[in-house]
Design a protein around this motif. Structure first.
Motif, PDB file in Angstrom:
ATOM      1  N   PHE A 136      61.123  -5.796  26.839  1.00 18.86           N
ATOM      2  CA  PHE A 136      60.672  -7.064  26.267  1.00 18.86           C
ATOM      3  C   PHE A 136      61.869  -7.951  25.955  1.00 18.86           C
ATOM      4  CE2 PHE A 136      59.503  -9.785  22.673  1.00 18.86           C
ATOM      5  CZ  PHE A 136      58.544 -10.539  23.318  1.00 18.86           C
ATOM      6  N   LEU A 137      61.820  -9.203  26.433  1.00 12.34           N
ATOM      7  CA  LEU A 137      62.933 -10.140  26.273  1.00 12.34           C
ATOM      8  C   LEU A 137      62.607 -11.281  25.315  1.00 12.34           C
ATOM      9  CD1 LEU A 137      65.696 -10.936  28.323  1.00 12.34           C
ATOM     10  CD2 LEU A 137      64.288 -12.962  28.095  1.00 12.34           C
ATOM     11  N   GLY A 138      61.410 -11.850  25.413  1.00 15.04           N
ATOM     12  CA  GLY A 138      61.086 -12.981  24.554  1.00 15.04           C
ATOM     13  C   GLY A 138      59.833 -13.709  25.008  1.00 15.04           C
ATOM     14  N   ILE A 139      59.793 -15.016  24.698  1.00 13.54           N
ATOM     15  CA  ILE A 139      58.613 -15.850  24.938  1.00 13.54           C
ATOM     16  C   ILE A 139      59.026 -17.050  25.799  1.00 13.54           C
ATOM     17  CG2 ILE A 139      56.783 -17.201  23.816  1.00 13.54           C
ATOM     18  CD1 ILE A 139      56.757 -14.263  22.959  1.00 13.54           C
ATOM     19  N   THR A 140      58.215 -17.358  26.807  1.00 12.39           N
ATOM     20  CA  THR A 140      58.534 -18.525  27.630  1.00 12.39           C
ATOM     21  C   THR A 140      58.327 -19.814  26.835  1.00 12.39           C
ATOM     22  OG1 THR A 140      56.294 -18.487  28.528  1.00 12.39           O
ATOM     23  CG2 THR A 140      58.017 -17.477  29.879  1.00 12.39           C
ATOM     24  N   VAL A 141      59.218 -20.754  27.046  1.00 14.40           N
ATOM     25  CA  VAL A 141      59.128 -22.088  26.438  1.00 14.40           C
ATOM     26  C   VAL A 141      58.483 -23.046  27.434  1.00 14.40           C
ATOM     27  CG1 VAL A 141      60.484 -24.014  25.504  1.00 14.40           C
ATOM     28  CG2 VAL A 141      61.154 -21.645  25.003  1.00 14.40           C
ATOM     29  N   THR A 142      58.834 -22.884  28.704  1.00 16.28           N
ATOM     30  CA  THR A 142      58.257 -23.685  29.779  1.00 16.28           C
ATOM     31  C   THR A 142      57.622 -22.741  30.796  1.00 16.28           C
ATOM     32  OG1 THR A 142      60.310 -23.671  31.069  1.00 16.28           O
ATOM     33  CG2 THR A 142      59.989 -25.513  29.522  1.00 16.28           C
ATOM     34  N   GLU A 143      56.808 -23.293  31.669  1.00 15.31           N
ATOM     35  CA  GLU A 143      56.187 -22.440  32.692  1.00 15.31           C
ATOM     36  C   GLU A 143      57.162 -22.176  33.825  1.00 15.31           C
ATOM     37  OE1 GLU A 143      53.946 -25.389  35.806  1.00 15.31           O
ATOM     38  OE2 GLU A 143      52.763 -24.582  34.160  1.00 15.31           O
TER      39      GLU A 143
END
Length: 118
Positions: free
Chosen positions: A91-98
């Motif tokens: 697990f790295l993180g959350i996308t900000v853009t698509e």
């Protein structure tokens, strides 16, 4: 293109010893089960700093990925993915853009401590 290109934010840096292999700026290094990101090159057998969390990075995706979704680091491909591959991807993180499709890029908020619930 490196695994991660720093765009903005306030990364929390931690010390890291390279061992026998040098690290390039933008490399994503998995220490135990935590993906960390190099901002500067670190020569082999030296100490340097890796980002542990807090920055936003441009990264390449393995498919179409919506914004605001959890993503994992696929070390073998050097890409992000929505698939944890049965726990093999980290697990790295959350996308900000698509991410428009395979080999396109997205901005990702590096938050490995915020592991998503199953």
């Amino acid at each position: 293109m490196p695994g991660a290109t720093f765009k903005h934010g306030s990364p929390r840096m931690v010390e890291h010893e390279t061992g026998g292999s040098a690290i390039n700026a933008g490399d994503v290094i998995v220490t135990e089960t935590t993906p960390r990101i190099a901002h500067l090159p670190i020569p082999a057998n030296h100490f340097g700093s890796l980002a542990a969390a807090g920055g936003v990075y441009e990264m390449t995706g393995d498919a179409t990925i919506n914004s605001d979704v959890p993503v994992y680091w696929v070390a073998d491909d050097g890409k992000i993915s929505e698939d944890d591959d049965g726990g093999n991807n980290v697990f790295l993180g959350i996308t900000v853009t698509e991410c428009a499709d395979n080999n396109a890029t997205a901005l990702v908020r590096h938050e490995p401590q915020a592991v998503p619930a199953d």
